[in-house]
Design a protein around this motif. Structure first.
Motif, mmCIF file in Angstrom:
data_model
loop_
_atom_site.group_PDB
_atom_site.id
_atom_site.type_symbol
_atom_site.label_atom_id
_atom_site.label_comp_id
_atom_site.label_asym_id
_atom_site.label_seq_id
_atom_site.Cartn_x
_atom_site.Cartn_y
_atom_site.Cartn_z
ATOM 1 N N THR A 74 0.840 -1.201 0.000
ATOM 2 C CA THR A 74 0.000 0.000 0.000
ATOM 3 C C THR A 74 0.873 1.248 0.000
ATOM 4 O O THR A 74 0.604 2.195 -0.753
ATOM 5 C CB THR A 74 -0.950 -0.009 1.218
ATOM 6 N N GLU A 75 1.923 1.266 0.812
ATOM 7 C CA GLU A 75 2.834 2.414 0.833
ATOM 8 C C GLU A 75 3.418 2.671 -0.557
ATOM 9 O O GLU A 75 3.446 3.819 -1.018
ATOM 10 C CB GLU A 75 3.983 2.179 1.824
ATOM 11 N N ARG A 76 3.869 1.624 -1.213
ATOM 12 C CA ARG A 76 4.441 1.791 -2.558
ATOM 13 C C ARG A 76 3.382 2.283 -3.545
ATOM 14 O O ARG A 76 3.657 3.133 -4.395
ATOM 15 C CB ARG A 76 5.083 0.493 -3.035
ATOM 16 N N ALA A 77 2.169 1.760 -3.430
ATOM 17 C CA ALA A 77 1.086 2.166 -4.336
ATOM 18 C C ALA A 77 0.727 3.644 -4.151
ATOM 19 O O ALA A 77 0.375 4.329 -5.111
ATOM 20 C CB ALA A 77 -0.141 1.288 -4.126
ATOM 21 N N VAL A 78 0.817 4.130 -2.917
ATOM 22 C CA VAL A 78 0.528 5.549 -2.654
ATOM 23 C C VAL A 78 1.651 6.436 -3.194
ATOM 24 O O VAL A 78 1.434 7.587 -3.524
ATOM 25 C CB VAL A 78 0.284 5.788 -1.144
ATOM 26 N N GLY A 79 2.872 5.884 -3.300
ATOM 27 C CA GLY A 79 3.960 6.659 -3.878
ATOM 28 C C GLY A 79 5.243 6.711 -3.074
ATOM 29 O O GLY A 79 6.175 7.430 -3.427
ATOM 30 N N ARG A 80 5.331 5.960 -1.997
ATOM 31 C CA ARG A 80 6.542 5.977 -1.174
ATOM 32 C C ARG A 80 7.692 5.322 -1.930
ATOM 33 O O ARG A 80 7.528 4.281 -2.556
ATOM 34 C CB ARG A 80 6.293 5.237 0.135
ATOM 35 N N THR A 81 8.858 5.956 -1.838
ATOM 36 C CA THR A 81 10.071 5.398 -2.429
ATOM 37 C C THR A 81 11.161 5.363 -1.364
ATOM 38 O O THR A 81 11.107 6.125 -0.388
ATOM 39 C CB THR A 81 10.569 6.229 -3.632
ATOM 40 N N PRO A 82 12.170 4.499 -1.545
ATOM 41 C CA PRO A 82 13.240 4.400 -0.543
ATOM 42 C C PRO A 82 14.001 5.709 -0.312
ATOM 43 O O PRO A 82 14.480 5.960 0.781
ATOM 44 C CB PRO A 82 14.170 3.333 -1.129
ATOM 45 N N ARG A 83 14.095 6.561 -1.304
ATOM 46 C CA ARG A 83 14.884 7.787 -1.133
ATOM 47 C C ARG A 83 14.137 8.920 -0.443
ATOM 48 O O ARG A 83 14.737 9.927 -0.081
ATOM 49 C CB ARG A 83 15.457 8.258 -2.469
ATOM 50 N N ASP A 84 12.840 8.769 -0.225
ATOM 51 C CA ASP A 84 12.050 9.840 0.390
ATOM 52 C C ASP A 84 12.593 10.269 1.749
ATOM 53 O O ASP A 84 12.660 11.465 2.037
ATOM 54 C CB ASP A 84 10.580 9.436 0.531
ATOM 55 N N LYS A 85 12.977 9.305 2.583
ATOM 56 C CA LYS A 85 13.488 9.635 3.921
ATOM 57 C C LYS A 85 14.706 10.542 3.834
ATOM 58 O O LYS A 85 14.851 11.478 4.608
ATOM 59 C CB LYS A 85 13.863 8.367 4.690
#
Length: 148
Positions: A74-85
C-alpha cells in the motif's frame, strides 16, 4: 480473527496521501475504522514539515507478516520510495503497531499522538460468521481478554 492497530502518517501532501491509503486499506480490511487526524511535530531533524497522523483498527484473518506485506504494498502504491526519507519527506508511512493484543512496535505505541488518538477509536464489533447479526457480536476488548 485478530484485531490490529495501524499507525498512518505523512508529511507530504498529507491529506491526499492519507486519504488514498485509507481507501486502499478499506479494500484490504472492510471493517477498518480510522481516528481523526492529528498534526504532530517531526521527531527527527531530517524532517522539516509537520506530520499528519491517523490510527486505524481492523480485524483480519491475515498473519502479522501478511499484514506487513500488504501495508508495504500500500505504501508503494501511494507513492513511497526508498529515497524519500533522505529527502526529508514521508509520502506515507503505515506501521502495524499491535496485533491480537500484542504490541509489536513499543516505541511507536508510546508516542504521544498514538496515546492521544487511541481512546478516540471506537470499539470494533466482530460479527461471528453464521450467527445472527448484532445480538451475537463481541468487541475486540472481549477477544483480547479471552486470549490472556
Amino acid at each position: 480473527m485478530s484485531a490490529i492497530l495501524l499507525s498512518i502518517g505523512s508529511n507530504t501532501f498529507a491529506k491526499t496521501n492519507i486519504d488514498k491509503a485509507k481507501r486502499m486499506l478499506l479494500f484490504l480490511f472492510p471493517d477498518i475504522v480510522f481516528s481523526e487526524p492529528i498534526l504532530t511535530e517531526p521527531e527527527d531533524d531530517k524532517y522539516a514539515y509537520l506530520f499528519r497522523n491517523v490510527l486505524a483498527k481492523a480485524n483480519t484473518e491475515m498473519s502479522p507478516e501478511e499484514v506487513i506485506d500488504k501495508i508495504k504494498q500500500t505504501e508503494r502504491a501511494v507513492g513511497r520510495t526508498p529515497r524519500d526519507k533522505y529527502l526529508g519527506r514521508m509520502i506515507i508511512d503505515i506501521d502495524l503497531i499491535q496485533y491480537d493484543g500484542r504490541i509489536l512496535r513499543p516505541q511507536d505505541y508510546e508516542r504521544d499522538y498514538v496515546q492521544q488518538l487511541l481512546p478516540t477509536l471506537s470499539d470494533l464489533e466482530v460479527t461471528i460468521p453464521g450467527m445472527p447479526d448484532t445480538a451475537d457480536t463481541i468487541t475486540d476488548t472481549e477477544i483480547t481478554e479471552e486470549e490472556d
